[in-house]
Design a protein around this motif. Structure first.
Motif, PDB file in Angstrom:
ATOM      1  N   ASN A 198      31.794  46.067  38.884  1.00 18.52           N
ATOM      2  CA  ASN A 198      32.144  47.228  38.083  1.00 18.52           C
ATOM      3  C   ASN A 198      32.062  48.473  38.965  1.00 18.52           C
ATOM      4  O   ASN A 198      31.052  48.706  39.634  1.00 18.52           O
ATOM      5  N   LYS A 199      33.120  49.288  38.951  1.00 16.26           N
ATOM      6  CA  LYS A 199      33.189  50.463  39.832  1.00 16.26           C
ATOM      7  C   LYS A 199      32.075  51.464  39.527  1.00 16.26           C
ATOM      8  O   LYS A 199      31.471  52.028  40.441  1.00 16.26           O
ATOM      9  N   THR A 236      28.839  50.229  40.963  1.00 18.18           N
ATOM     10  CA  THR A 236      28.849  50.413  42.415  1.00 18.18           C
ATOM     11  C   THR A 236      28.568  51.866  42.779  1.00 18.18           C
ATOM     12  O   THR A 236      27.789  52.145  43.701  1.00 18.18           O
ATOM     13  N   LEU A 237      29.161  52.812  42.064  1.00 14.17           N
ATOM     14  CA  LEU A 237      28.911  54.230  42.340  1.00 14.17           C
ATOM     15  C   LEU A 237      27.436  54.567  42.151  1.00 14.17           C
ATOM     16  O   LEU A 237      26.832  55.264  42.976  1.00 14.17           O
ATOM     17  N   TYR A 269      33.353  62.213  42.855  1.00 14.32           N
ATOM     18  CA  TYR A 269      34.131  61.031  43.210  1.00 14.32           C
ATOM     19  C   TYR A 269      35.597  61.391  43.054  1.00 14.32           C
ATOM     20  O   TYR A 269      36.024  61.839  41.997  1.00 14.32           O
ATOM     21  N   SER A 274      41.289  54.770  36.192  1.00 12.34           N
ATOM     22  CA  SER A 274      40.048  53.987  36.241  1.00 12.34           C
ATOM     23  C   SER A 274      39.014  54.605  37.186  1.00 12.34           C
ATOM     24  O   SER A 274      37.811  54.447  36.969  1.00 12.34           O
ATOM     25  N   ASP A 275      39.452  55.311  38.220  1.00 13.52           N
ATOM     26  CA  ASP A 275      38.520  56.008  39.114  1.00 13.52           C
ATOM     27  C   ASP A 275      37.783  57.108  38.360  1.00 13.52           C
ATOM     28  O   ASP A 275      36.565  57.268  38.495  1.00 13.52           O
ATOM     29  N   ALA A 277      35.380  55.619  35.782  1.00 12.02           N
ATOM     30  CA  ALA A 277      34.175  55.109  36.448  1.00 12.02           C
ATOM     31  C   ALA A 277      33.272  56.258  36.881  1.00 12.02           C
ATOM     32  O   ALA A 277      32.042  56.172  36.733  1.00 12.02           O
TER      33      ALA A 277
END
Length: 75
Positions: free
Chosen positions: A3-4, A7-8, A24, A30-31, A34
């Motif tokens: 999952n992004k 991860t972040l 970010y 999706s970026d 997330a």
């Protein structure tokens, strides 16, 4: 596929940046999703796959068309 947002958060913790404002930059909806889910400031960049309107609808705080536009935002 991890999952992004997870991860972040893991990267922020590994870098010792918990509690700090992190940005970010992404060109996909999706970026931005997330980034928001992870507690980051989502910055949309329109040179990629998504339009400014889509990135803003996803919650982008700022939208840029070139990475050089980040510097004034940091001041």
């Amino acid at each position: 596929v991890p999952n992004k947002a997870t991860t972040l958060r893991e990267v922020r913790t590994a870098l010792g940046m918990d509690g700090l404002t992190c940005w970010y930059v992404g060109d996909f909806v999706s970026d931005i999703t997330a980034a928001n889910e992870a507690g980051f400031v989502g910055i949309g960049i329109t040179r990629g796959f998504s339009s400014e309107s889509l990135l803003r609808e996803a919650g982008a705080v700022h939208c840029i068309s070139e990475l050089s536009e980040l510097f004034p935002l940091m001041e």
